[in-house]
Design a protein around this motif. Structure first.
Motif, mmCIF file in Angstrom:
data_model
loop_
_atom_site.group_PDB
_atom_site.id
_atom_site.type_symbol
_atom_site.label_atom_id
_atom_site.label_comp_id
_atom_site.label_asym_id
_atom_site.label_seq_id
_atom_site.Cartn_x
_atom_site.Cartn_y
_atom_site.Cartn_z
ATOM 1 N N THR A 1 -35.605 -33.658 -49.838
ATOM 2 C CA THR A 1 -34.337 -33.023 -49.757
ATOM 3 C C THR A 1 -34.575 -32.019 -48.533
ATOM 4 O O THR A 1 -33.575 -32.667 -48.296
ATOM 5 N N VAL A 2 -35.261 -32.220 -48.143
ATOM 6 C CA VAL A 2 -36.058 -31.767 -46.144
ATOM 7 C C VAL A 2 -35.597 -32.741 -45.516
ATOM 8 O O VAL A 2 -35.271 -32.420 -44.938
ATOM 9 N N ARG A 3 -35.513 -34.015 -45.964
ATOM 10 C CA ARG A 3 -34.835 -34.713 -44.687
ATOM 11 C C ARG A 3 -33.662 -35.644 -45.139
ATOM 12 O O ARG A 3 -32.651 -35.303 -44.452
ATOM 13 N N VAL A 4 -33.275 -35.070 -46.435
ATOM 14 C CA VAL A 4 -31.768 -34.993 -46.811
ATOM 15 C C VAL A 4 -30.734 -34.038 -45.759
ATOM 16 O O VAL A 4 -30.086 -34.451 -44.832
ATOM 17 N N ASN A 5 -31.825 -33.286 -45.778
ATOM 18 C CA ASN A 5 -30.576 -31.616 -44.710
ATOM 19 C C ASN A 5 -31.070 -32.684 -43.183
ATOM 20 O O ASN A 5 -29.878 -32.277 -42.214
ATOM 21 N N TYR A 6 -32.523 -32.983 -43.017
ATOM 22 C CA TYR A 6 -32.521 -33.493 -41.725
ATOM 23 C C TYR A 6 -31.249 -34.424 -41.016
ATOM 24 O O TYR A 6 -30.383 -34.891 -40.269
ATOM 25 N N ASN A 7 -31.228 -35.415 -42.402
ATOM 26 C CA ASN A 7 -29.748 -36.451 -41.869
ATOM 27 C C ASN A 7 -29.321 -36.051 -41.894
ATOM 28 O O ASN A 7 -28.080 -36.454 -41.071
ATOM 29 N N LEU A 8 -28.597 -35.082 -42.514
ATOM 30 C CA LEU A 8 -27.122 -34.497 -43.170
ATOM 31 C C LEU A 8 -26.903 -33.907 -41.147
ATOM 32 O O LEU A 8 -25.722 -33.918 -41.229
ATOM 33 N N ILE A 9 -27.568 -33.124 -40.707
ATOM 34 C CA ILE A 9 -27.448 -32.221 -39.945
ATOM 35 C C ILE A 9 -27.236 -33.184 -38.870
ATOM 36 O O ILE A 9 -26.527 -33.591 -37.597
ATOM 37 N N ARG A 10 -28.310 -34.113 -38.662
ATOM 38 C CA ARG A 10 -28.339 -34.841 -37.461
ATOM 39 C C ARG A 10 -26.740 -36.135 -37.057
ATOM 40 O O ARG A 10 -25.684 -36.415 -36.356
ATOM 41 N N MET A 11 -26.435 -36.824 -38.344
ATOM 42 C CA MET A 11 -25.563 -37.118 -39.129
ATOM 43 C C MET A 11 -23.437 -36.039 -38.375
ATOM 44 O O MET A 11 -22.915 -37.475 -38.161
ATOM 45 N N PHE A 12 -23.983 -35.197 -39.546
ATOM 46 C CA PHE A 12 -22.543 -34.711 -39.435
ATOM 47 C C PHE A 12 -22.450 -33.703 -38.681
ATOM 48 O O PHE A 12 -20.933 -32.654 -38.172
ATOM 49 N N PHE A 13 -23.197 -32.773 -38.089
ATOM 50 C CA PHE A 13 -23.296 -31.569 -37.013
ATOM 51 C C PHE A 13 -24.070 -31.204 -35.567
ATOM 52 O O PHE A 13 -23.306 -30.543 -35.613
ATOM 53 N N ASP A 14 -25.000 -32.003 -35.640
ATOM 54 C CA ASP A 14 -26.073 -32.030 -33.982
ATOM 55 C C ASP A 14 -24.442 -32.225 -32.642
ATOM 56 O O ASP A 14 -23.468 -33.689 -33.606
ATOM 57 N N GLY A 15 -24.071 -31.773 -32.210
ATOM 58 C CA GLY A 15 -23.370 -31.999 -30.956
ATOM 59 C C GLY A 15 -21.935 -31.783 -31.410
ATOM 60 O O GLY A 15 -21.254 -31.678 -31.063
ATOM 61 N N LYS A 16 -21.850 -30.950 -32.689
ATOM 62 C CA LYS A 16 -20.154 -31.033 -32.886
ATOM 63 C C LYS A 16 -20.040 -29.425 -33.431
ATOM 64 O O LYS A 16 -21.106 -29.026 -33.441
ATOM 65 N N ASP A 17 -18.979 -29.178 -32.761
ATOM 66 C CA ASP A 17 -18.186 -27.174 -33.346
ATOM 67 C C ASP A 17 -17.845 -27.348 -34.496
ATOM 68 O O ASP A 17 -16.932 -28.016 -34.810
ATOM 69 N N CYS A 18 -18.748 -26.340 -35.305
ATOM 70 C CA CYS A 18 -18.328 -26.674 -36.795
ATOM 71 C C CYS A 18 -18.998 -24.727 -37.194
ATOM 72 O O CYS A 18 -19.891 -24.580 -36.471
ATOM 73 N N PRO A 19 -18.356 -24.387 -37.960
ATOM 74 C CA PRO A 19 -18.577 -23.071 -38.722
ATOM 75 C C PRO A 19 -19.495 -23.184 -39.066
ATOM 76 O O PRO A 19 -20.334 -23.773 -40.135
ATOM 77 N N LEU A 20 -20.394 -22.085 -38.881
ATOM 78 C CA LEU A 20 -22.129 -21.793 -39.234
ATOM 79 C C LEU A 20 -21.854 -21.792 -40.542
ATOM 80 O O LEU A 20 -22.471 -21.990 -41.279
#
Length: 158
Positions: A29-48
């Protein structure tokens, strides 16, 4: 989508997952979180609030499937929307074919469920390549699901 949650949700979700899941599954689940952030949120403007909701769903994506915790308890602890998202991510292997499960997620239009499942598939494809080499049909199953869910995710409105 309603991203409202009860107070202190991220801490509750990570502790709940750590307490209920076997260590190897919690690490997943920790790795899935890492992937999720890397794939969909890094460098993107997304509401907290949206990012927080997604991270919690990633922590909880295997909890109902792999423990005695119910979606009703998820609703009580977090929100009805979180329970619905976790319910979509829960695969009853005895009652539902993997392809039907993936279609259910894709057809739901639930952006968070689709993105968490894509991050989950990414971990499944990269964590144990020796196992996948010995089970090429499993790798094919994951790759087909990934392509389908990527198409579903691309078709969603932001």
């Amino acid at each position: 989508m309603n991203y409202e949650l009860k107070p202190w949700p991220t801490l509750t979700a990570s502790n709940l997952a750590k307490d209920l899941l076997p260590p190897v599954t919690f690490e997943h689940t920790v790795r899935v979180n890492y992937n999720l952030i890397r794939m969909f949120f890094d460098g993107k403007d997304c509401p907290l609030q949206e990012r927080t909701f997604s991270v919690i769903a990633a922590y909880l994506h295997d909890v109902v499937e792999d423990t005695k915790l119910s979606t009703n308890t998820v609703a009580e602890l977090f929100s009805d929307t979180m329970a619905e998202t976790v319910g979509l991510l829960t695969h009853d292997k005895k009652a539902e074919d993997y392809g039907v499960y993936i279609r259910r997620i894709g057809e739901s239009g639930n952006k968070v469920a689709i993105q968490v499942k894509l991050a989950d598939i990414q971990d499944n494809l990269t964590r144990d390549t020796d196992y996948l080499d010995k089970h090429p049909r499993l790798e094919t199953k994951y790759l087909l699901a990934q392509v389908y869910l990527e198409q579903c995710e691309a078709g969603l409105d932001d």
